[in-house]
Design an enzyme around this catalytic site. Structure first.
Site, PDB file in Angstrom:
ATOM      1  N   HIS A 232       9.571  -4.655  -0.744  1.00 35.70           N
ATOM      2  CA  HIS A 232      10.032  -3.306  -0.393  1.00 35.70           C
ATOM      3  C   HIS A 232       9.211  -2.237  -1.099  1.00 35.70           C
ATOM      4  O   HIS A 232       9.206  -1.083  -0.675  1.00 35.70           O
ATOM      5  CB  HIS A 232      11.535  -3.136  -0.659  1.00 35.70           C
ATOM      6  CG  HIS A 232      11.952  -3.229  -2.093  1.00 35.70           C
ATOM      7  ND1 HIS A 232      12.323  -4.405  -2.698  1.00 35.70           N
ATOM      8  CD2 HIS A 232      12.074  -2.274  -3.039  1.00 35.70           C
ATOM      9  CE1 HIS A 232      12.668  -4.174  -3.948  1.00 35.70           C
ATOM     10  NE2 HIS A 232      12.520  -2.879  -4.188  1.00 35.70           N
ATOM     11  N   ASP A 259      10.917 -10.759   0.238  1.00 45.08           N
ATOM     12  CA  ASP A 259      10.691  -9.548  -0.552  1.00 45.08           C
ATOM     13  C   ASP A 259       9.480  -9.725  -1.468  1.00 45.08           C
ATOM     14  O   ASP A 259       9.603  -9.775  -2.688  1.00 45.08           O
ATOM     15  CB  ASP A 259      11.936  -9.190  -1.372  1.00 45.08           C
ATOM     16  CG  ASP A 259      11.902  -7.735  -1.864  1.00 45.08           C
ATOM     17  OD1 ASP A 259      10.969  -6.995  -1.464  1.00 45.08           O
ATOM     18  OD2 ASP A 259      12.804  -7.341  -2.620  1.00 45.08           O
ATOM     19  N   GLY A 339      13.612   0.622 -10.350  1.00 47.13           N
ATOM     20  CA  GLY A 339      12.316   0.774 -11.001  1.00 47.13           C
ATOM     21  C   GLY A 339      11.775  -0.547 -11.512  1.00 47.13           C
ATOM     22  O   GLY A 339      10.582  -0.689 -11.744  1.00 47.13           O
ATOM     23  N   SER A 341      11.808  -3.239  -9.753  1.00 44.59           N
ATOM     24  CA  SER A 341      11.365  -4.019  -8.599  1.00 44.59           C
ATOM     25  C   SER A 341       9.926  -4.468  -8.708  1.00 44.59           C
ATOM     26  O   SER A 341       9.038  -3.704  -9.087  1.00 44.59           O
ATOM     27  CB  SER A 341      11.507  -3.186  -7.320  1.00 44.59           C
ATOM     28  OG  SER A 341      12.824  -3.203  -6.862  1.00 44.59           O
ATOM     29  N   SER A 356      13.631  -8.391  -7.228  1.00 42.72           N
ATOM     30  CA  SER A 356      13.951  -7.815  -5.923  1.00 42.72           C
ATOM     31  C   SER A 356      14.997  -6.721  -6.045  1.00 42.72           C
ATOM     32  O   SER A 356      14.814  -5.607  -5.570  1.00 42.72           O
ATOM     33  CB  SER A 356      14.447  -8.911  -4.973  1.00 42.72           C
ATOM     34  OG  SER A 356      14.906  -8.358  -3.757  1.00 42.72           O
TER      35      SER A 356
END
Length: 416
Positions: A232, A259, A339, A341, A356
């Site tokens: 993402h 992801d 943040g 991720s 994720s």
């Protein structure tokens, strides 16, 4: 979950390991040494998270690596139609393997692991979980947050927001209960969110204004340098940079369903096979793998820095809302927030996955992980092995890193 302030869960593991060494000798030694080169900072963080001494935490990583190898071997030997998953039991310290037949149970016991005979095989539960995936992608999932085949209870575990009574949620639960397998519904107060857009801490910036965390460095089989992060974060194919210096453009991303994303790495950066531990040091990575349920894991990210916990499940499906349903996630109990991720999840020197998202709770103006509001932490990572396979790439490890200053610690260092 390990009891805080005690090493009772570790002592049985020591006894189990002794039996495994006698039975298997050095056959798994190459993949069972996660404690080599582990800095004190990682051991201290893991010790705090699990209520252990640093010596016990170091032993725990090594022991769990061996049990994880045994789990993979046994599940492969038994096959998905007989095996029903496995986990490391915190109470006994043993590897528990669930099976659907007495013959398979005998094979498990002969290996030194504990057998548990259950009704549903892992393939049966996975098939029903996939049916829920398809239903959610076509009809929605309402306030259902996630669902998975839960190996400990041999059922489908469905998490939904407490008190949710909307039609989409009720339709999803009705579908789950008609699948022919046991369903456990767990009500939660928080909501899962992708962890992509707060500020501060170590980070990588995207040209669309968002920030994420770097994951692991890799090289394709043709020798091209790439950085792995969350899918993402690559949505919309932004260009990535660090401290104003361009890293590269999004090469490819997979989100939702998966992801993960790959970012081209320019020659301005020297790739490092290491992860920032947020105390001025870096954790080397030597290989990619996936720990057993019940094993320890730590994550590095720009918002919550370095946090540790335990793996709770594999192959969980998560509903991030707005039709973003992601499958194949590993759930763990380390704190993650927005943040983080794309950040690196490791167990010792083994690269496990890419952050994720997680279940977050409102605290004033912020969304925070569970431990900050008296709730359990629920975090998710995308297993890194799947991302490496998708991009036909190999992990850049500590032993294969090019020389460089490595000062940013996010898996690459800028040339000077």
């Amino acid at each position: 979950m390990f009891d805080r302030g005690t090493t009772r869960a570790l002592r049985p593991l020591l006894a189990v390991l002794a039996g495994l060494v006698l039975m298997f000798g050095t056959a798994t030694a190459a993949t069972a040494q996660p404690d080599k080169g582990i800095p004190d900072s990682q051991l201290e963080a893991l010790a705090r998270a699990l209520g252990l001494s640093t010596d016990d935490a170091e032993n725990l990583l090594s022991l769990q690596a061996r049990l994880s190898v045994l789990a993979v071997d046994l599940e492969a030997k038994l096959g998905p139609d007989v095996s029903a998953g496995s986990w490391i039991d915190a109470g006994s310290g043993k590897l528990v393997v669930a099976v659907t037949s007495s013959e398979a149970a005998a094979v498990v016991r002969a290996s030194g692991a504990e057998a548990r005979q259950v009704k549903h095989s892992l393939s049966e539960l996975a098939e029903q979980r996939k049916a829920l995936d398809e239903f959610a992608r076509s009809a929605g999932a309402g306030d259902v947050q996630s669902w998975r085949a839960d190996v400990r209870s041999n059922s489908l575990l469905v998490r939904t927001v407490e008190g949710a009574e909307d039609k989409a949620t009720e339709a999803f639960l009705a579908k789950a209960r008609k699948l022919g397998v046991d369903v456990t519904v767990e009500q939660v107060e928080g909501a899962v969110r992708p962890t992509a857009d707060l500020y501060g801490g170590q980070q990588i910036e995207m040209s669309n204004g968002y920030v994420c965390s770097a994951g692991f460095n890799a090289k394709t089989t043709s020798g091209e340098a790439i950085l792995l992060t969350a899918g993402h974060c690559g949505d919309g194919e932004p260009t990535f940079s660090k401290d104003g210096v361009e890293i590269g453009a999004t090469r490819s991303f997979s989100f939702p369903e998966n992801d993960y994303a790959a970012v081209d790495v320019s020659s301005a950066w020297t790739q490092q096979g290491a992860v920032d531990t947020y105390d001025g040091s870096y954790q080397e990575v030597t290989e990619a793998g996936l720990g057993a349920v019940g094993s320890a894991v730590c994550k590095s990210g720009r918002t919550t820095d370095w946090t540790c916990g335990e793996i709770e499940s594999h192959d969980e499906t998560v509903n991030y809302g707005n039709g973003d349903i992601v499958s194949g996630m590993t759930q763990h109990t380390a704190c993650v927030e927005q943040g983080d991720s794309g950040g690196a999840n490791v167990s010792g020197t083994v690269a496990q996955g890419l952050t994720s998202g997680g279940m977050l709770y409102q605290q004033g103006q912020d969304l925070v992980c569970g431990e900050k509001v008296g709730q359990p932490n629920v975090g998710y990572f995308q297993p890194v092995e799947e991302a490496l396979a998708a991009y036909d790439a190999e992990l850049v490890t500590g032993s294969s890193s090019s020389s460089g200053n490595g000062n940013n610690g996010n898996g690459w260092g800028r040339d000077r």
